[in-house]
Design a protein around this motif. Structure first.
Motif, mmCIF file in Angstrom:
data_model
loop_
_atom_site.group_PDB
_atom_site.id
_atom_site.type_symbol
_atom_site.label_atom_id
_atom_site.label_comp_id
_atom_site.label_asym_id
_atom_site.label_seq_id
_atom_site.Cartn_x
_atom_site.Cartn_y
_atom_site.Cartn_z
ATOM 1 N N SER A 51 0.842 -1.195 0.000
ATOM 2 C CA SER A 51 0.000 0.000 0.000
ATOM 3 C C SER A 51 0.882 1.252 0.000
ATOM 4 O O SER A 51 1.926 1.273 0.654
ATOM 5 C CB SER A 51 -0.898 -0.006 1.245
ATOM 6 N N TYR A 57 -2.056 1.071 -2.961
ATOM 7 C CA TYR A 57 -2.262 0.105 -4.029
ATOM 8 C C TYR A 57 -2.565 0.779 -5.364
ATOM 9 O O TYR A 57 -2.981 1.933 -5.425
ATOM 10 C CB TYR A 57 -3.407 -0.846 -3.653
ATOM 11 N N GLY A 62 -4.554 0.654 2.597
ATOM 12 C CA GLY A 62 -4.298 0.396 4.001
ATOM 13 C C GLY A 62 -3.195 1.316 4.473
ATOM 14 O O GLY A 62 -2.806 2.267 3.765
ATOM 15 N N GLU A 103 1.347 -1.890 3.943
ATOM 16 C CA GLU A 103 0.495 -3.072 4.085
ATOM 17 C C GLU A 103 0.677 -3.959 2.848
ATOM 18 O O GLU A 103 0.737 -3.473 1.726
ATOM 19 C CB GLU A 103 -0.970 -2.645 4.220
ATOM 20 N N ASP A 152 -1.865 -10.029 2.339
ATOM 21 C CA ASP A 152 -2.433 -9.982 3.688
ATOM 22 C C ASP A 152 -3.785 -9.280 3.681
ATOM 23 O O ASP A 152 -4.741 -9.732 4.331
ATOM 24 C CB ASP A 152 -1.492 -9.233 4.636
ATOM 25 N N ARG A 153 -3.858 -8.182 2.962
ATOM 26 C CA ARG A 153 -5.084 -7.383 2.964
ATOM 27 C C ARG A 153 -6.252 -8.162 2.356
ATOM 28 O O ARG A 153 -7.375 -8.147 2.888
ATOM 29 C CB ARG A 153 -4.836 -6.091 2.194
ATOM 30 N N ASN A 159 -7.490 -10.566 4.851
ATOM 31 C CA ASN A 159 -8.280 -9.876 5.882
ATOM 32 C C ASN A 159 -9.711 -9.655 5.408
ATOM 33 O O ASN A 159 -10.680 -9.867 6.153
ATOM 34 C CB ASN A 159 -7.647 -8.535 6.233
ATOM 35 N N GLU A 160 -9.844 -9.227 4.166
ATOM 36 C CA GLU A 160 -11.171 -8.965 3.610
ATOM 37 C C GLU A 160 -11.966 -10.270 3.496
ATOM 38 O O GLU A 160 -13.173 -10.314 3.761
ATOM 39 C CB GLU A 160 -11.046 -8.303 2.238
#
Length: 491
Positions: free
Chosen positions: A194, A196, A204, A208, A212-213, A216-217
């Protein structure tokens, strides 16, 4: 004991009534376990499973521990392999991103949807192309009834988290919740951290990591819809270029010795992060009490880039229709349905996901035409049906690396042609010169020994089957000569 509706009226003695009630109560208790337990099991069996489809971008066939890598570390996926069925002869629908994903989402082979590559189709130096390639279609037509649309018809909530690539917005193609998906095929320069550079995602905190993001979503989606029946499509952008790993993971693999053409710490860091995030996603399924009724599919959209990670003994890589470009890892897990720690050597394709899931979920509206097969007989340990796989690529894909690609010639990963795989045999046909290549994959998985001139009967048989398939699917063949072609170019 059977009591009719007028029984009470016939019984005058209260003691008899009490004894009758006690008898019935005891009788029901004695058979309760036998009656209720099967009923619960039947209801559970009838409940449609949640579906999690994880589609990694450009992950090679041998880029996982359970597939034989000694360099990459994938403990979570190794555990998944032990819990489900591993397929050793699994194929993508095509050798690069867009056509493979179009095959998966539509259930149709490339001639039916017209997506043969990531546009344009006339790759490489114009002077080196003998033919004018067939024009490429960029996205799936709105008229195609997609896998997510079918699942919505079966009562599913649908979510996609990552690379879509077969349309501008997956919300127009059957997806209810979209994070990060559009027509873009990669995260962009420096795009794994990020801020992005992809669509339909908020930034994020700085630094970030995109993988991973997206996880998370996906986990938030699981929590929100755990009381429904959901389809979670997780098409991570990883491990597509640009090759960018977390610093601490890169450092981890810098101190580890590579082997067998797998030795890049930054790529290994991406594979490791991918594995960790798949583990997080599967843990969320378990922690929310959903594991027993969730069907998980893990695969890759095509072969890996050979210049980044070799898939020995497979020949070539992404963009090639030799085995390294189309053979992919595949694990399917469904507790209570698929035997843990099982394997299959059946020839399967990502074209098969759609018909399999359609049969399992029994939607109100079904697809009229699908090119794959229902895999349930294989998944449940029954005898698989013999079938052929077909690939059609009337286009050009230029080289990645002159020395490492292992293409048919040093200029292209792919020249226009078609392929048929039938049992242990594989036939390539090339449209520029009519050349045929025949390989026995049981004895020559590296496709080194062309047997076309030594086994004329098999060559003729497969060529005729391939030709008939092209007629059935209206597969276009490039025939127009390229006037700019120069046979001395790049020699």
């Amino acid at each position: 004991m059977k009591i009719e509706c007028n029984t009470v009226g016939l019984i005058q003695d209260k003691k008899m009534i009490i004894r009758t009630i006690k008898f019935l109560f005891i009788a029901f208790l004695s058979i309760g376990t036998l009656q209720c337990k099967p009923a619960e099991t039947e209801l559970q069996d009838d409940k449609k499973p949640n579906i999690v489809l994880i589609n990694i971008d450009d992950l090679g066939y041998k880029d996982l521990g359970f597939m034989g890598s000694k360099y990459y570390e994938t403990p979570n996926l190794d555990a998944l392999a032990n819990e489900g069925m591993v397929f050793y002869n699994a194929y993508a629908g095509a050798a690069n991103c867009a056509p493979s994903r179009a095959c998966l989402i539509s259930g149709l082979n490339t001639p039916r949807h017209g997506i043969y590559t990531v546009s344009p189709s006339d790759r490489g130096d114009i002077k080196t192309r003998k033919l004018i390639p067939i024009k490429n279609t960029a996205h799936l037509s709105d008229t195609i009834y997609t896998l997510p649309e079918m699942l919505k018809s079966a009562g599913y909530v649908t979510g996609s988290f990552g690379k879509w690539h077969v349309g501008e917005n997956p919300l127009n193609q059957g997806i209810d919740i979209n994070i990060g998906g559009s027509s873009k095929g990669n995260p962009g320069k420096e795009g794994y951290f990020s801020p992005y550079k992809i669509d339909h995602i908020s930034n994020g905190k700085k630094g970030e990591y995109l993988t991973d993001r997206l996880t998370n979503e996906g986990i938030e989606y699981i929590k929100k819809y755990k009381d429904t029946t959901f389809f979670l499509y997780m098409p991570y952008y990883t491990v597509h270029t640009p090759i960018m790993g977390k610093e601490e993971f890169v450092a981890k693999f810098e101190s580890k010795k590579g082997q067998n053409g797998q030795n890049k710490p930054d790529y290994a860091a991406m594979v490791y992060a991918m594995d960790q995030n798949v583990g997080r996603l599967l843990n969320a399924i378990e922690q929310n009490g959903l594991e027993e009724n969730t069907l998980v599919i893990f695969t890759s959209d095509n072969g890996g880039i050979r210049a980044i990670s070799e898939q020995n003994p497979l020949r070539a890589g992404k963009g090639s229709y030799y085995e390294g470009g189309i053979r992919v890892p595949l694990v399917i897990k469904w507790p209570g349905k698929i035997k843990p720690n099982s394997t299959s050597t059946a020839t399967v394709s990502n074209l098969d996901f759609y018909p399999t899931l359609q049969h399992i979920t029994n939607p109100t509206k079904k697809a009229n035409l699908l090119d794959g097969i229902n895999l349930e007989a294989i998944l449940y340990g029954e005898q698989p049906v013999t079938r052929n796989l077909y690939f059609h690529f009337p286009i050009y894909l230029q080289k990645y690396d002159l020395l490492k690609d292992q293409g048919r010639d040093p200029l292209f990963r792919t020249r226009p042609g078609s392929v048929i795989i039938s049992g242990e045999w594989k036939l390539h046909e090339y449209f520029e010169d009519g050349e045929l290549e025949l390989y026995n994959l049981n004895t020559d998985i590296g496709e080194k020994n062309n047997l076309a001139q030594y086994n004329l009967a098999r060559t003729k048989q497969l060529y005729e089957e391939l030709s008939k398939w092209r007629i059935r699917t209206n597969a276009p063949i490039p025939t127009s000569s390229n006037e700019a072609y120069d046979p001395t170019a790049n020699q």
